[in-house]
Design a protein around this motif. Sequence first.
Motif, PDB file in Angstrom:
ATOM      1  N   PRO A  52     -29.895  -2.431   4.066  1.00 54.71           N
ATOM      2  CA  PRO A  52     -28.908  -2.669   5.133  1.00 54.71           C
ATOM      3  C   PRO A  52     -29.353  -3.740   6.117  1.00 54.71           C
ATOM      4  O   PRO A  52     -28.528  -4.526   6.602  1.00 54.71           O
ATOM      5  N   MET A  53     -30.645  -3.786   6.429  1.00 61.22           N
ATOM      6  CA  MET A  53     -31.157  -4.784   7.360  1.00 61.22           C
ATOM      7  C   MET A  53     -31.046  -6.185   6.769  1.00 61.22           C
ATOM      8  O   MET A  53     -30.691  -7.142   7.461  1.00 61.22           O
ATOM      9  N   VAL A  54     -31.322  -6.300   5.470  1.00 62.86           N
ATOM     10  CA  VAL A  54     -31.232  -7.591   4.783  1.00 62.86           C
ATOM     11  C   VAL A  54     -29.775  -8.039   4.684  1.00 62.86           C
ATOM     12  O   VAL A  54     -29.451  -9.203   4.894  1.00 62.86           O
ATOM     13  N   ASP A  55     -28.881  -7.094   4.380  1.00 67.25           N
ATOM     14  CA  ASP A  55     -27.468  -7.438   4.255  1.00 67.25           C
ATOM     15  C   ASP A  55     -26.873  -7.798   5.617  1.00 67.25           C
ATOM     16  O   ASP A  55     -26.068  -8.728   5.729  1.00 67.25           O
ATOM     17  N   GLY A  56     -27.273  -7.070   6.654  1.00 64.72           N
ATOM     18  CA  GLY A  56     -26.818  -7.408   8.001  1.00 64.72           C
ATOM     19  C   GLY A  56     -27.305  -8.779   8.421  1.00 64.72           C
ATOM     20  O   GLY A  56     -26.561  -9.559   9.040  1.00 64.72           O
ATOM     21  N   TYR A  57     -28.546  -9.099   8.066  1.00 64.07           N
ATOM     22  CA  TYR A  57     -29.080 -10.422   8.398  1.00 64.07           C
ATOM     23  C   TYR A  57     -28.328 -11.519   7.647  1.00 64.07           C
ATOM     24  O   TYR A  57     -28.077 -12.598   8.197  1.00 64.07           O
ATOM     25  N   ARG A  58     -27.953 -11.246   6.403  1.00 58.65           N
ATOM     26  CA  ARG A  58     -27.180 -12.224   5.628  1.00 58.65           C
ATOM     27  C   ARG A  58     -25.907 -12.615   6.389  1.00 58.65           C
ATOM     28  O   ARG A  58     -25.550 -13.800   6.476  1.00 58.65           O
ATOM     29  N   ILE A  59     -25.243 -11.629   6.968  1.00 60.54           N
ATOM     30  CA  ILE A  59     -24.013 -11.907   7.710  1.00 60.54           C
ATOM     31  C   ILE A  59     -24.336 -12.636   9.014  1.00 60.54           C
ATOM     32  O   ILE A  59     -23.666 -13.606   9.382  1.00 60.54           O
ATOM     33  N   GLN A  60     -25.356 -12.175   9.727  1.00 64.95           N
ATOM     34  CA  GLN A  60     -25.752 -12.855  10.966  1.00 64.95           C
ATOM     35  C   GLN A  60     -26.073 -14.328  10.721  1.00 64.95           C
ATOM     36  O   GLN A  60     -25.694 -15.196  11.506  1.00 64.95           O
ATOM     37  N   TYR A  61     -26.774 -14.604   9.630  1.00 59.86           N
ATOM     38  CA  TYR A  61     -27.150 -15.988   9.315  1.00 59.86           C
ATOM     39  C   TYR A  61     -25.898 -16.843   9.120  1.00 59.86           C
ATOM     40  O   TYR A  61     -25.802 -17.967   9.626  1.00 59.86           O
ATOM     41  N   GLY A  62     -24.927 -16.307   8.395  1.00 60.24           N
ATOM     42  CA  GLY A  62     -23.687 -17.041   8.184  1.00 60.24           C
ATOM     43  C   GLY A  62     -22.876 -17.210   9.458  1.00 60.24           C
ATOM     44  O   GLY A  62     -22.243 -18.245   9.675  1.00 60.24           O
ATOM     45  N   TYR A  63     -22.920 -16.212  10.329  1.00 59.36           N
ATOM     46  CA  TYR A  63     -22.132 -16.235  11.565  1.00 59.36           C
ATOM     47  C   TYR A  63     -22.744 -17.100  12.658  1.00 59.36           C
ATOM     48  O   TYR A  63     -22.029 -17.804  13.376  1.00 59.36           O
ATOM     49  N   PHE A  64     -24.078 -17.028  12.812  1.00 57.45           N
ATOM     50  CA  PHE A  64     -24.708 -17.598  14.002  1.00 57.45           C
ATOM     51  C   PHE A  64     -25.779 -18.660  13.735  1.00 57.45           C
ATOM     52  O   PHE A  64     -26.311 -19.233  14.673  1.00 57.45           O
TER      53      PHE A  64
END
Length: 472
Positions: A52-64
Amino acid sequence: MKTSVHATFKLTIASVFALVLLPAGAASAAAPAVTPAEARAIAKEAYIYGYPMVDGYRIQYGYFVDKTDPEYKGQWNEIHNIPRVYTPEDKAVQTPNSDTPYSFLGADLRAEPLVLTVPEIPEGRYYSIQSIDAYTFNFAYAGSRTTGNEAGSIMLAGPNWKGEKPQGIKEVIQSETEINTLIYRTQLFDPTDLENVKRIQSEYKVQPLSQFLGQPAPTPASAIDFIKPISQEEQKSSLEVFNILNFVLQFSPTVPSEKELMGRFAKIGIGAGKTFDPTELSPEMKKALEEGIGDAWKEFAGGAKLLAEGKITAGDVFGTRESMNNNYFYRWLATIGIWGNSKQEAMYPIYFTDASGQKLDGANRYTLHFPKGQLPPAHAFWSLTMYQLPESLLVANPIDRYLINSPMLPKLKMDTDGGLTLYIQHESPGKDLESNWLPAPKGPFSAYLRIYWPEAAALDGTWTAPKLEMVK
């Protein structure tokens, strides 16, 4: 169910102490040395914990972070408003809602806290600010349910902040992690209401604490050299997941309840700031870690089945660390609809199967019937949203309808007895019933019933969601 999940998830005492050294000179990222069997067990545990932490980071990277990403929103510590609802073109986040235009804030709290200021929200309009830490726990809420619709300011602080609540601040919320995601949801009543939502969004404000207080800014935090994430498909099997997990753990100070856990993970090279390099692993160790990931997915399949059967609910898999009691397996199951709300804020009865237990498919036709007086009990509103599988994304259709919700009730056709029947199918049910039609894809799908700010009857189980019935 919860007890058995934990039991299978945790290593036995015997396996923890069954350590033997690798041959001298064997280079490995898994140090101190462990047997392949123990490494496999730890890899399973670490993957369940870390995905979950890796998947959440994947989204954060794309967003910010990645300005070339079509989903890029903007820089950290700024509010980024999306003055529209989500459509099938939005593909970064699984199961997005299409009821509440979003605003996003990537919060970097390393240098100082942030102050979030909201305007007065008109009575009757729901809004919320969901605070999600790097662990993907929902650690705090502001909004209609928790802080009311009055104007005001709250302070968001990182794990190392110490101090008194500043003057002019309604509430201080503190995160366990330095990097966080905040999701604002502002209710849209109908398409003609969009300008009102835009006005409210434009008045959401974020400031560093020093700026809010009119004081000199502290020394800026050092720039982050963001590691590049891997795709969702690669996350399913790549050992690079562990290297990305190490990166995210830098911003996630170990909490007391996880010290023993982190001690085990260190045995295979997992820990804050460590570099996990699969090329340094012996063939036996590489195979063991990959098998550990495979073991995790076998367990995930069992959990997903229980989720589909309603034996595990969305209310079980989203929440605070305390409410979930560090249930990492449930936290992983939540990535099916990552960053979902805690049940007190929103409940998500999910339809994966029909009343007979058969998986939903657009080759069939279905109805969902709410008897008179039995609509979903919500203080705010409810909606039913369609998602195609396996992507869990919104479904393109000829009438551009991705959901049916309670603000649409005046335009829906009620049954003669006062109940409500919705038609879930690929083809139109006919012009006279089209107002109640939720278009489905041609193939597999799921449908999420969302109940925003659920009433007690939903929370305590007095009210239960009806089943989808296949039309024969």
